[in-house]
Design an enzyme around this catalytic site. Structure first.
Site, PDB file in Angstrom:
ATOM      1  N   PHE A  14      33.932 -28.240  41.542  1.00 53.13           N
ATOM      2  CA  PHE A  14      33.451 -29.505  40.957  1.00 53.13           C
ATOM      3  C   PHE A  14      33.970 -29.671  39.516  1.00 53.13           C
ATOM      4  O   PHE A  14      34.790 -30.552  39.232  1.00 53.13           O
ATOM      5  CB  PHE A  14      31.917 -29.499  41.041  1.00 53.13           C
ATOM      6  N   ASN A  35      39.656 -19.166  44.905  1.00 55.54           N
ATOM      7  CA  ASN A  35      39.637 -18.520  46.227  1.00 55.54           C
ATOM      8  C   ASN A  35      38.881 -19.355  47.253  1.00 55.54           C
ATOM      9  O   ASN A  35      38.676 -18.922  48.382  1.00 55.54           O
ATOM     10  CB  ASN A  35      39.053 -17.099  46.138  1.00 55.54           C
ATOM     11  N   THR A  38      33.492 -21.579  47.189  1.00 47.91           N
ATOM     12  CA  THR A  38      32.589 -22.744  47.125  1.00 47.91           C
ATOM     13  C   THR A  38      33.360 -24.019  46.781  1.00 47.91           C
ATOM     14  O   THR A  38      32.798 -25.103  46.806  1.00 47.91           O
ATOM     15  CB  THR A  38      31.470 -22.560  46.060  1.00 47.91           C
ATOM     16  N   GLY A  39      34.635 -23.879  46.456  1.00 46.71           N
ATOM     17  CA  GLY A  39      35.446 -25.055  46.116  1.00 46.71           C
ATOM     18  C   GLY A  39      36.105 -25.637  47.354  1.00 46.71           C
ATOM     19  O   GLY A  39      35.916 -25.148  48.467  1.00 46.71           O
ATOM     20  N   LYS A  94      30.654  -9.975  40.493  1.00 46.38           N
ATOM     21  CA  LYS A  94      32.036  -9.534  40.259  1.00 46.38           C
ATOM     22  C   LYS A  94      32.843 -10.569  39.470  1.00 46.38           C
ATOM     23  O   LYS A  94      33.603 -10.227  38.572  1.00 46.38           O
ATOM     24  CB  LYS A  94      32.724  -9.225  41.596  1.00 46.38           C
ATOM     25  N   TYR A 148      23.274 -14.064  38.825  1.00 49.07           N
ATOM     26  CA  TYR A 148      24.033 -15.106  38.118  1.00 49.07           C
ATOM     27  C   TYR A 148      23.801 -14.987  36.613  1.00 49.07           C
ATOM     28  O   TYR A 148      24.749 -14.920  35.826  1.00 49.07           O
ATOM     29  CB  TYR A 148      23.576 -16.466  38.629  1.00 49.07           C
ATOM     30  N   LYS A 152      26.567 -13.845  33.740  1.00 50.57           N
ATOM     31  CA  LYS A 152      26.978 -14.751  32.655  1.00 50.57           C
ATOM     32  C   LYS A 152      26.666 -14.143  31.288  1.00 50.57           C
ATOM     33  O   LYS A 152      27.403 -14.344  30.322  1.00 50.57           O
ATOM     34  CB  LYS A 152      26.277 -16.101  32.808  1.00 50.57           C
ATOM     35  N   THR A 178      24.907 -30.237  34.988  1.00 44.55           N
ATOM     36  CA  THR A 178      25.887 -31.327  34.964  1.00 44.55           C
ATOM     37  C   THR A 178      26.091 -31.854  36.380  1.00 44.55           C
ATOM     38  O   THR A 178      26.043 -31.088  37.345  1.00 44.55           O
ATOM     39  CB  THR A 178      27.214 -30.810  34.374  1.00 44.55           C
TER      40      THR A 178
HETATM   41  P1  NAD Z   1      31.752 -24.952  41.965  1.00 43.37           P
HETATM   42  O1  NAD Z   1      31.148 -24.012  42.963  1.00 43.37           O
HETATM   43  O2  NAD Z   1      32.056 -26.329  42.401  1.00 43.37           O
HETATM   44  O3  NAD Z   1      33.080 -24.331  41.359  1.00 43.37           O
HETATM   45  C1  NAD Z   1      33.319 -22.959  41.209  1.00 43.37           C
HETATM   46  C2  NAD Z   1      34.709 -22.659  41.745  1.00 43.37           C
HETATM   47  O4  NAD Z   1      35.023 -21.285  41.525  1.00 43.37           O
HETATM   48  C3  NAD Z   1      34.840 -22.905  43.249  1.00 43.37           C
HETATM   49  O5  NAD Z   1      35.979 -23.691  43.505  1.00 43.37           O
HETATM   50  C4  NAD Z   1      34.974 -21.502  43.833  1.00 43.37           C
HETATM   51  O6  NAD Z   1      35.710 -21.482  45.039  1.00 43.37           O
HETATM   52  C5  NAD Z   1      35.660 -20.779  42.691  1.00 43.37           C
HETATM   53  N1  NAD Z   1      35.489 -19.325  42.694  1.00 43.37           N
HETATM   54  C6  NAD Z   1      34.334 -18.631  42.796  1.00 43.37           C
HETATM   55  N2  NAD Z   1      34.580 -17.301  42.747  1.00 43.37           N
HETATM   56  C7  NAD Z   1      35.918 -17.166  42.599  1.00 43.37           C
HETATM   57  C8  NAD Z   1      36.794 -16.055  42.477  1.00 43.37           C
HETATM   58  N3  NAD Z   1      36.329 -14.800  42.518  1.00 43.37           N
HETATM   59  N4  NAD Z   1      38.124 -16.286  42.319  1.00 43.37           N
HETATM   60  C9  NAD Z   1      38.613 -17.530  42.290  1.00 43.37           C
HETATM   61  N5  NAD Z   1      37.836 -18.638  42.400  1.00 43.37           N
HETATM   62  C10 NAD Z   1      36.504 -18.454  42.558  1.00 43.37           C
HETATM   63  O7  NAD Z   1      30.762 -24.957  40.706  1.00 43.37           O
HETATM   64  P2  NAD Z   1      30.827 -25.788  39.345  1.00 43.37           P
HETATM   65  O8  NAD Z   1      29.559 -26.526  39.216  1.00 43.37           O
HETATM   66  O9  NAD Z   1      32.092 -26.526  39.249  1.00 43.37           O
HETATM   67  O10 NAD Z   1      30.799 -24.611  38.271  1.00 43.37           O
HETATM   68  C11 NAD Z   1      31.966 -24.177  37.607  1.00 43.37           C
HETATM   69  C12 NAD Z   1      31.615 -23.219  36.489  1.00 43.37           C
HETATM   70  O11 NAD Z   1      30.743 -23.854  35.552  1.00 43.37           O
HETATM   71  C13 NAD Z   1      30.890 -21.957  36.959  1.00 43.37           C
HETATM   72  O12 NAD Z   1      31.363 -20.855  36.225  1.00 43.37           O
HETATM   73  C14 NAD Z   1      29.441 -22.231  36.615  1.00 43.37           C
HETATM   74  O13 NAD Z   1      28.727 -21.046  36.371  1.00 43.37           O
HETATM   75  C15 NAD Z   1      29.579 -23.090  35.359  1.00 43.37           C
HETATM   76  N6  NAD Z   1      28.400 -23.950  35.159  1.00 43.37           N
HETATM   77  C16 NAD Z   1      28.230 -25.085  35.883  1.00 43.37           C
HETATM   78  C17 NAD Z   1      27.109 -25.882  35.668  1.00 43.37           C
HETATM   79  C18 NAD Z   1      26.885 -27.193  36.392  1.00 43.37           C
HETATM   80  O14 NAD Z   1      25.869 -27.838  36.157  1.00 43.37           O
HETATM   81  N7  NAD Z   1      27.777 -27.658  37.252  1.00 43.37           N
HETATM   82  C19 NAD Z   1      26.127 -25.479  34.742  1.00 43.37           C
HETATM   83  C20 NAD Z   1      26.323 -24.282  34.060  1.00 43.37           C
HETATM   84  C21 NAD Z   1      27.473 -23.536  34.250  1.00 43.37           C
END
Ligand code: NAD
Ligand code: UDP
Length: 315
Positions: A14, A35, A38-39, A94, A148, A152, A178
């Site tokens: 996202f 990878n 979740t994307g 990890k 989690y 972090k 967000t």
């Molecule tokens: P999301 O799940 O849409 O995106 C995370 C992406 O990381 C996915 O595409 C997933 O496939 C990829 N991923 C996970 N583990 C991986 C790995 N080992 N190697 C390669 N890719 C990997 O989530 P998001 O909401 O877009 O969050 C993105 C980042 O922002 C995260 O680190 C999250 O902790 C942080 N964050 C998001 C929010 C929010 O409200 N959206 C709030 C606080 C922090």
């Protein structure tokens, strides 16, 4: 002049996909790495044909290799919703630890500046309100959210260590809730859950009595904050979020009104360690970055609803 080259881990997620869009727009050469746990490639398929964009299907918790030079790294890879990190606790730990270590090592090898995506979850169930960066938090390390939150917190610690010990240029953003287009409607977070339920004609599931609060930020505002922090010279954590706080019950009611659904709210048990209140203090972001959110919740929710209303395949 050669384009600046930026690596975005979690680039098919996202937030990562919105960051790819923004940095391409700013004239960068963008390398997305993901990878796909979740994307979804759908989030970046509109970029795949571009000559200034590359995608690597790769787990950053293993070895990270990027040919050529690199100016910046945005480390956003991590499961991010409670449902996702409860399903994948080990991968979550990890990617926050080993994945961050790999990205820091890559930044050091390339002489790149790195920004890591931390979260308001480092504050846990906060006893200080609103949350300032100086607050150390109230986290249960062995509870369901510990995988989690502690990943972090470790990420912040190792990033600061690389900054002080290796003199690496580092940035830490603490992102508050967000939302916006490209969230997975089944990732269990409040907005996608409520919107998905309304669009499918199901009742909206509020956990607990719904008096717990959150403060929701529209994705474009967050991306602007990330952009400014990356280009700033500030190495300590900065909160980015929208301070407009609302109870989850009132939020569900806003979604019912926005979507015009006939469904009602039903109440489910509150998950363990669910924070009771959350609101960013954004004084630092204002002072250091000249940043504050511009998109009201009403406008942001309307844009998000309009995006999903026409995409039955996502609902
Ligand atoms: P999301 O799940 O849409 O995106 C995370 C992406 O990381 C996915 O595409 C997933 O496939 C990829 N991923 C996970 N583990 C991986 C790995 N080992 N190697 C390669 N890719 C990997 O989530 P998001 O909401 O877009 O969050 C993105 C980042 O922002 C995260 O680190 C999250 O902790 C942080 N964050 C998001 C929010 C929010 O409200 N959206 C709030 C606080 C922090
Ligand atoms: N929530 C809810 N119903 C849902 C999903 C979430 O009431 O179907 C609540 C959840 O318990 C929390 C709030 O909404 O109090 C925000 O949850 P989210 O998972 O979006 O973010 P986080 O808890 O990580 O801030």
């Amino acid at each position: 002049m050669a384009k600046k080259r930026i690596l975005i881990t979690g680039g098919a997620g996202f937030l990562g996909s919105h960051l790819c869009d923004r940095f391409l727009k700013e004239g960068y050469y963008v390398i997305a790495m993901d990878n796909l746990i979740t994307g979804n490639l759908k989030n970046i398929e509109h970029l795949m044909h571009r000559e200034d964009f590359e995608f690597f299907h790769c787990d950053v918790s293993n070895y990270v290799h990027i040919p050529g030079e690199l100016d910046y790294i945005l480390h956003f890879a991590s499961p991010a919703s409670p449902i996702d990190y409860l399903k994948m606790p080990i991968q979550t730990l990890k990617v926050g630890s080993l994945g961050t270590h790999n990205c820091l090592g890559l930044a050091r090898a390339k002489g790149a500046r790195i920004l890591v995506a931390s979260t308001s979850e480092v504050y846990g169930d906060p006893t200080v309100h609103p949350q300032q960066e100086s607050y150390w938090g109230n986290v249960n390390p062995i509870g369901p959210r510990g995988v989690y939150d502690e990943a972090k917190r470790f990420q912040e610690a190792i990033t600061m260590a690389y900054h002080t010990y290796h003199k690496l240029e580092t940035r830490i953003i603490r992102i508050f809730n967000t939302y916006g287009p490209r969230m997975r409607l089944n990732d269990g977070r409040a907005l996608p859950a409520f919107l998905g339920q309304a669009l499918r004609g199901e009742d909206l599931t509020v956990f607990g009595d719904g008096s717990q609060t959150r403060s929701f930020c529209y994705v474009d505002d967050l991306v602007e904050g990330i952009y400014r922090l990356l280009l700033s010279d500030y190495p300590y954590p900065v909160n980015i979020g929208n301070p407009d706080e609302i109870s989850i019950k009132d939020f569900a009611e806003e979604i019912i009104k926005l979507t015009g659904t006939d469904q009602k709210i039903i109440y489910k048990p509150l998950p363990q360690d669910d924070p009771m209140q959350r609101q960013p203090d954004i004084t630092k972001a204002k002072e250091i970055l000249g940043w504050e959110p511009k998109v009201s919740r009403a406008d942001g929710l309307k844009i998000t609803y309009d995006f999903y209303k026409n995409r039955e395949e996502d609902v």
